[in-house]
Enzyme design. Structure first.
Site, PDB file in Angstrom:
ATOM      1  N   THR A   1      12.016  -7.485  -3.813  1.00 25.83           N
ATOM      2  CA  THR A   1      11.925  -7.075  -2.413  1.00 25.83           C
ATOM      3  C   THR A   1      10.637  -7.658  -1.827  1.00 25.83           C
ATOM      4  O   THR A   1       9.782  -8.144  -2.554  1.00 25.83           O
ATOM      5  CB  THR A   1      11.862  -5.532  -2.278  1.00 25.83           C
ATOM      6  OG1 THR A   1      10.601  -5.066  -2.770  1.00 25.83           O
ATOM      7  CG2 THR A   1      12.983  -4.851  -3.027  1.00 25.83           C
TER       8      THR A   1
ATOM      9  N   LEU B   1       8.125  -4.873  -6.156  1.00 25.53           N
ATOM     10  CA  LEU B   1       7.726  -4.198  -4.913  1.00 25.53           C
ATOM     11  C   LEU B   1       6.410  -4.821  -4.464  1.00 25.53           C
ATOM     12  O   LEU B   1       5.520  -5.017  -5.284  1.00 25.53           O
ATOM     13  CB  LEU B   1       7.542  -2.695  -5.152  1.00 25.53           C
ATOM     14  CG  LEU B   1       8.754  -1.948  -5.714  1.00 25.53           C
ATOM     15  CD1 LEU B   1       8.372  -0.519  -6.099  1.00 25.53           C
ATOM     16  CD2 LEU B   1       9.897  -1.930  -4.703  1.00 25.53           C
TER      17      LEU B   1
ATOM     18  N   ILE C   1       4.748  -5.610  -9.624  1.00 24.50           N
ATOM     19  CA  ILE C   1       4.121  -5.598  -8.301  1.00 24.50           C
ATOM     20  C   ILE C   1       3.962  -7.024  -7.790  1.00 24.50           C
ATOM     21  O   ILE C   1       3.415  -7.888  -8.479  1.00 24.50           O
ATOM     22  CB  ILE C   1       2.736  -4.906  -8.352  1.00 24.50           C
ATOM     23  CG1 ILE C   1       2.859  -3.485  -8.923  1.00 24.50           C
ATOM     24  CG2 ILE C   1       2.087  -4.897  -6.971  1.00 24.50           C
ATOM     25  CD1 ILE C   1       3.689  -2.511  -8.098  1.00 24.50           C
ATOM     26  N   LYS C   2       4.462  -7.224  -6.581  1.00 21.88           N
ATOM     27  CA  LYS C   2       4.344  -8.551  -5.964  1.00 21.88           C
ATOM     28  C   LYS C   2       3.002  -8.681  -5.256  1.00 21.88           C
ATOM     29  O   LYS C   2       2.677  -7.890  -4.373  1.00 21.88           O
ATOM     30  CB  LYS C   2       5.451  -8.737  -4.932  1.00 21.88           C
ATOM     31  CG  LYS C   2       6.596  -9.592  -5.413  1.00 21.88           C
ATOM     32  CD  LYS C   2       7.568  -9.764  -4.287  1.00 21.88           C
ATOM     33  CE  LYS C   2       8.477 -10.928  -4.508  1.00 21.88           C
ATOM     34  NZ  LYS C   2       9.433 -11.049  -3.408  1.00 21.88           N
ATOM     35  N   ILE C   3       2.254  -9.698  -5.667  1.00 19.54           N
ATOM     36  CA  ILE C   3       0.954  -9.986  -5.053  1.00 19.54           C
ATOM     37  C   ILE C   3       0.999 -11.443  -4.562  1.00 19.54           C
ATOM     38  O   ILE C   3       1.298 -12.348  -5.358  1.00 19.54           O
ATOM     39  CB  ILE C   3      -0.195  -9.877  -6.099  1.00 19.54           C
ATOM     40  CG1 ILE C   3      -0.217  -8.498  -6.781  1.00 19.54           C
ATOM     41  CG2 ILE C   3      -1.539 -10.251  -5.491  1.00 19.54           C
ATOM     42  CD1 ILE C   3      -0.862  -7.385  -5.993  1.00 19.54           C
TER      43      ILE C   3
END
Ligand code: G3P
Length: 274
Positions: free
Chosen positions: A27, A67, A97-99
């Site tokens: 996402t 996310l 976790i998307k960074i």
């Protein structure tokens, strides 16, 4: 190659799960926005927390749900990542976790906040999907910082190259992997990356040379040809929008074959099933 669904739409995610093809979801704020607009349009109202819980549950253990954070500084991103991870990872132990590899919006901003955040999260044992990867160099830096995944945006690199070429194009147009000639007959490229698929190829080559364990997620895919070509490269994961998954199954000769097989069923054979 694993298939992830590049969507925050729960109905699409459930369908892909039902087809038995999908082991993850990616996402981002834009996909969450689209999903919420659609839900509100259908008259549904559900809290963001419950909604993400349902996504994590649908994907289940051994899958992966990416996310994304919203801050642009390392401290803020690390805090948000911890928050997302603590809230949603307990649901099915599947959160990454998307960074963004870099959060600078222009030349004068700090370009290293993304890498700093990735490095801290890696130390904390929180898996990171480094996003907005546009070059093999960025992928290499993200992997070095400790990202578990890198997400090269193939479609957006095609956009970039076509824009530089002055070409008019739609979101579903395909940029040929071998590059395109400009009016002087030269192959046009983006500093050696000739297409989105080529970006994925180059990252895989660099990682392969050094045995880097970071998995490559081919992202920003807009059509079945891109999916096929990244599969031919041996990419670890392709994250695919649901409309492209729908394109992938269809072929006129398959339709025709189904019609012919159905017509040719003789009573002796159909009797077997009574
Ligand atoms: O996975 C990234 C993706 O959601 C971006 O896709 O088509 O907006 O470039 P697109």
């Amino acid at each position: 190659m694993e298939i992830f669904v590049d969507s925050a739409d729960l109905e699409e995610i459930k369908k892909a799960k039902e087809y038995g093809i999908c082991s993850g979801v990616t996402t981002n704020p834009s996909l969450i926005k689209q999903a919420v607009i659609r839900m509100k349009g259908d008259g549904k109202n559900v809290s963001m927390e419950d909604y993400i819980n349902m996504i994590c549950k649908t994907i289940g253990k051994n899958g992966s749900v990416s996310l994304e954070v919203i801050s642009l500084d390392a401290k803020g991103m690390v805090k948000e990542a911890g928050h997302l991870y603590e809230k949603f990872n307990p649901v099915a132990d599947n959160v990454a976790i998307k960074i963004p590899v870099s959060t600078s919006r222009h030349e004068k901003e700090d370009h290293y906040e993304g890498l700093k955040a990735i490095s801290v999260l890696d130390e904390k044992g929180i898996p990171v999907n480094a996003t907005l990867i546009m070059t093999p160099e960025q992928a290499l830096l993200a992997a070095k910082s400790g990202a578990k995944y890198v997400s090269p945006f193939a479609g957006r690199i095609d956009d970039w190259i076509r824009k530089n070429l002055g070409m008019k194009f739609g979101k579903s147009d395909y940029f040929p992997a071998e590059g395109t000639k400009n009016d002087k007959g030269e192959i046009v490229h983006d500093e050696g990356v000739v297409s989105g698929v080529d970006l994925v190829r180059k990252i895989l080559e660099v990682f392969g040379k050094y045995g880097i364990q970071t998995k490559v997620i081919a992202a920003s895919l807009r059509n079945y040809r891109q999916v096929r070509e990244v599969a031919e490269l041996g990419v670890h994961i392709a994250t695919i929008p649901f409309n492209v998954i729908e394109e992938m199954i269809k072929h006129p000769k398959t339709f025709e074959g189904v019609v012919k097989f159905s017509e040719d069923v003789i009573p002796e054979y159909s009797g077997l099933f009574k």
